[in-house]
Each structure stands twice: as C-alpha cells, then as structure tokens.
Motif scaffolding. Structure first.
Motif, PDB file in Angstrom:
ATOM      1  N   SER A 115     -88.682 -19.421  64.802  1.00  0.00           N
ATOM      2  CA  SER A 115     -88.593 -18.303  63.863  1.00  0.00           C
ATOM      3  C   SER A 115     -87.570 -18.583  62.766  1.00  0.00           C
ATOM      4  O   SER A 115     -86.484 -19.100  63.029  1.00  0.00           O
ATOM      5  CB  SER A 115     -88.179 -17.026  64.597  1.00  0.00           C
ATOM      6  OG  SER A 115     -89.120 -16.687  65.581  1.00  0.00           O
ATOM      7  N   SER A 116     -87.907 -18.196  61.541  1.00  0.00           N
ATOM      8  CA  SER A 116     -86.987 -18.297  60.415  1.00  0.00           C
ATOM      9  C   SER A 116     -86.089 -17.068  60.409  1.00  0.00           C
ATOM     10  O   SER A 116     -86.570 -15.944  60.299  1.00  0.00           O
ATOM     11  CB  SER A 116     -87.761 -18.368  59.102  1.00  0.00           C
ATOM     12  OG  SER A 116     -88.482 -19.570  59.037  1.00  0.00           O
ATOM     13  N   HIS A 168     -82.577 -20.492  61.445  1.00  0.00           N
ATOM     14  CA  HIS A 168     -83.722 -20.487  62.359  1.00  0.00           C
ATOM     15  C   HIS A 168     -83.243 -20.316  63.801  1.00  0.00           C
ATOM     16  O   HIS A 168     -82.086 -20.583  64.110  1.00  0.00           O
ATOM     17  CB  HIS A 168     -84.517 -21.790  62.240  1.00  0.00           C
ATOM     18  CG  HIS A 168     -83.758 -22.974  62.775  1.00  0.00           C
ATOM     19  ND1 HIS A 168     -82.763 -23.597  62.046  1.00  0.00           N
ATOM     20  CD2 HIS A 168     -83.814 -23.605  63.965  1.00  0.00           C
ATOM     21  CE1 HIS A 168     -82.261 -24.584  62.782  1.00  0.00           C
ATOM     22  NE2 HIS A 168     -82.871 -24.609  63.946  1.00  0.00           N
ATOM     23  N   ASP A 213     -83.309 -14.651  58.796  1.00  0.00           N
ATOM     24  CA  ASP A 213     -82.849 -14.217  57.476  1.00  0.00           C
ATOM     25  C   ASP A 213     -81.371 -13.842  57.502  1.00  0.00           C
ATOM     26  O   ASP A 213     -80.613 -14.139  56.591  1.00  0.00           O
ATOM     27  CB  ASP A 213     -83.695 -13.023  57.016  1.00  0.00           C
ATOM     28  CG  ASP A 213     -83.411 -12.618  55.602  1.00  0.00           C
ATOM     29  OD1 ASP A 213     -83.433 -13.499  54.715  1.00  0.00           O
ATOM     30  OD2 ASP A 213     -83.155 -11.418  55.373  1.00  0.00           O
ATOM     31  N   TYR A 246     -82.534 -10.908  62.428  1.00  0.00           N
ATOM     32  CA  TYR A 246     -83.528 -10.370  61.508  1.00  0.00           C
ATOM     33  C   TYR A 246     -84.288 -11.547  60.912  1.00  0.00           C
ATOM     34  O   TYR A 246     -83.688 -12.533  60.492  1.00  0.00           O
ATOM     35  CB  TYR A 246     -82.855  -9.559  60.393  1.00  0.00           C
ATOM     36  CG  TYR A 246     -82.152  -8.336  60.910  1.00  0.00           C
ATOM     37  CD1 TYR A 246     -82.815  -7.122  60.994  1.00  0.00           C
ATOM     38  CD2 TYR A 246     -80.835  -8.399  61.333  1.00  0.00           C
ATOM     39  CE1 TYR A 246     -82.173  -5.987  61.481  1.00  0.00           C
ATOM     40  CE2 TYR A 246     -80.184  -7.274  61.814  1.00  0.00           C
ATOM     41  CZ  TYR A 246     -80.859  -6.084  61.888  1.00  0.00           C
ATOM     42  OH  TYR A 246     -80.221  -4.968  62.374  1.00  0.00           O
ATOM     43  N   TYR A 247     -85.601 -11.418  60.876  1.00  0.00           N
ATOM     44  CA  TYR A 247     -86.454 -12.514  60.446  1.00  0.00           C
ATOM     45  C   TYR A 247     -87.044 -12.250  59.068  1.00  0.00           C
ATOM     46  O   TYR A 247     -86.995 -11.123  58.556  1.00  0.00           O
ATOM     47  CB  TYR A 247     -87.552 -12.744  61.490  1.00  0.00           C
ATOM     48  CG  TYR A 247     -86.957 -12.945  62.866  1.00  0.00           C
ATOM     49  CD1 TYR A 247     -86.300 -14.115  63.198  1.00  0.00           C
ATOM     50  CD2 TYR A 247     -86.996 -11.928  63.815  1.00  0.00           C
ATOM     51  CE1 TYR A 247     -85.720 -14.290  64.446  1.00  0.00           C
ATOM     52  CE2 TYR A 247     -86.421 -12.092  65.072  1.00  0.00           C
ATOM     53  CZ  TYR A 247     -85.788 -13.275  65.377  1.00  0.00           C
ATOM     54  OH  TYR A 247     -85.210 -13.442  66.610  1.00  0.00           O
ATOM     55  N   GLU A 248     -87.609 -13.282  58.492  1.00  0.00           N
ATOM     56  CA  GLU A 248     -88.154 -13.184  57.136  1.00  0.00           C
ATOM     57  C   GLU A 248     -89.233 -12.115  56.993  1.00  0.00           C
ATOM     58  O   GLU A 248     -89.416 -11.555  55.923  1.00  0.00           O
ATOM     59  CB  GLU A 248     -88.691 -14.539  56.686  1.00  0.00           C
ATOM     60  CG  GLU A 248     -87.578 -15.528  56.388  1.00  0.00           C
ATOM     61  CD  GLU A 248     -88.086 -16.871  55.901  1.00  0.00           C
ATOM     62  OE1 GLU A 248     -89.289 -17.156  56.036  1.00  0.00           O
ATOM     63  OE2 GLU A 248     -87.262 -17.631  55.380  1.00  0.00           O
ATOM     64  N   ASP A 249     -89.932 -11.805  58.073  1.00  0.00           N
ATOM     65  CA  ASP A 249     -90.986 -10.777  58.011  1.00  0.00           C
ATOM     66  C   ASP A 249     -90.440  -9.366  58.268  1.00  0.00           C
ATOM     67  O   ASP A 249     -91.194  -8.433  58.505  1.00  0.00           O
ATOM     68  CB  ASP A 249     -92.106 -11.101  58.996  1.00  0.00           C
ATOM     69  CG  ASP A 249     -91.655 -11.048  60.450  1.00  0.00           C
ATOM     70  OD1 ASP A 249     -90.472 -10.729  60.711  1.00  0.00           O
ATOM     71  OD2 ASP A 249     -92.482 -11.328  61.329  1.00  0.00           O
ATOM     72  N   ASP A 250     -89.116  -9.195  58.216  1.00  0.00           N
ATOM     73  CA  ASP A 250     -88.410  -7.930  58.426  1.00  0.00           C
ATOM     74  C   ASP A 250     -88.411  -7.448  59.871  1.00  0.00           C
ATOM     75  O   ASP A 250     -87.935  -6.352  60.154  1.00  0.00           O
ATOM     76  CB  ASP A 250     -88.934  -6.817  57.509  1.00  0.00           C
ATOM     77  CG  ASP A 250     -88.499  -7.026  56.073  1.00  0.00           C
ATOM     78  OD1 ASP A 250     -87.410  -7.609  55.860  1.00  0.00           O
ATOM     79  OD2 ASP A 250     -89.232  -6.603  55.174  1.00  0.00           O
ATOM     80  N   SER A 251     -88.929  -8.230  60.797  1.00  0.00           N
ATOM     81  CA  SER A 251     -88.821  -7.866  62.207  1.00  0.00           C
ATOM     82  C   SER A 251     -87.437  -8.294  62.706  1.00  0.00           C
ATOM     83  O   SER A 251     -86.715  -9.031  62.031  1.00  0.00           O
ATOM     84  CB  SER A 251     -89.922  -8.546  63.029  1.00  0.00           C
ATOM     85  OG  SER A 251     -89.747  -9.948  63.026  1.00  0.00           O
ATOM     86  N   SER A 252     -87.065  -7.813  63.879  1.00  0.00           N
ATOM     87  CA  SER A 252     -85.784  -8.202  64.462  1.00  0.00           C
ATOM     88  C   SER A 252     -85.923  -8.298  65.971  1.00  0.00           C
ATOM     89  O   SER A 252     -86.874  -7.781  66.559  1.00  0.00           O
ATOM     90  CB  SER A 252     -84.677  -7.210  64.094  1.00  0.00           C
ATOM     91  OG  SER A 252     -84.898  -5.968  64.725  1.00  0.00           O
TER      92      SER A 252
END
Length: 163
Positions: free
Chosen positions: A66-67, A62, A69, A150-156
């Motif tokens: 934000s989580s 985290h 990945d 890079y986050y769990e929703d595929d955003s960065s």
C-alpha cells in the motif's frame, strides 16, 4: 469526528522544554511536534563515552503493498512515560551504557518526518549498538502508541506500533 474523540491522545501535557528535560532525566518522552535531533545528541554528549549510536525512524511512503500518504500516532502519555523510563533503566542494567534517550512522536506526521529517535552513549561501540536496537524494539513492543495509516485512496488502517 474521530479526530475529536482521539485528540487528547495526539497531544502532550508538557511544554517542549519540559519534554526535553524529562527525556534527559528519565530517558524517555513523547513529543507532539518535530523532534530536535541535535538537541538530543547534545544532551548525550559525554567525554567519557567513545561511542554514540542513534536511530531515527522516519515515516515512509509505503507499507507492504500500500502507498502511504501520511499517518497519525496516538499515545497514552502517562503510561508511556512510566514504561519508557523502565525500558531505559533496564537497558542500563543489560548493557554497559552510560545513558540513553528515546523520544516517540505523536500526532499527525508526513512522509519523511522522524517518528522515533533513540540515542545511546557508552565507552565502547558494541554495547551502544546493542542497546540502541534493544531499546527501539522494546519501545515498539511495549509503549502504548498506536498508528493510523492513511493511504492515497483516502482509506485508513489502524496498526500496532510495530506493524
């Protein structure tokens, strides 16, 4: 496409053995694979030193709310090596330490991977603790390494190395 554009800043020019020799000699290196903490610790082994302090900075899951990945570190190798060498030399002047080594990893990292390792040896514990923290903080502020989370929703998101 972005990975191809930045691929040269995700890999190093040296072999693994050259990286560890460089770290031993100059005190700083970049590495594009897992950091061998035992190898670094053995490099710092010194019978005149009663203190060994190290820090392992690991990728966490985290950042703020934000989580995370995974992340990728990008580095400018030649400049990083010059600045890293200067940081270690300054640490030796500022603190009563015998030697210090720091390695920052670049490339794709997963949660739990070691991203940065700092080790310091000295005759006594206080200089080793103080120097280790100073080296880490200075690396984070001055070494040309950037990270993309890079986050769990595929955003960065691009962040400074100390962000």
């Amino acid at each position: 496409m972005t990975d191809n554009v930045h691929s040269h800043s995700m890999t190093i020019k040296r072999s693994v053995d050259e990286v560890y020799q460089l770290a031993k000699r100059d005190g700083f290196a970049l590495l594009d694979m897992a950091i061998d903490e035992d190898r670094l610790k053995n490099t710092l082994d010194n019978d005149s030193c009663g203190a060994f302090v190290c820090f392992e900075g690991r990728v966490r899951n985290h950042n703020n709310a934000s989580s995370v990945d995974r992340l990728t570190y990008y580095g400018y190798e030649d400049l990083a090596l010059n600045q890293g060498r200067a940081i270690i030399e300054e640490a030796k002047q500022r603190f009563e330490i015998t030697h210090a080594i720091a390695i920052h990893r670049i490339g794709a990292l997963e949660i739990g991977d070691v991203a940065v390792w700092v080790g310091v040896v000295s005759a006594h514990r206080y200089p080793a603790f103080d120097a280790c923290r100073w080296i880490l903080d200075t690396i984070k502020a001055d070494i040309p390494v950037w990270k993309q989370e890079y986050y769990e929703d595929d955003s960065s998101k691009w962040l400074s190395n100390n962000g």
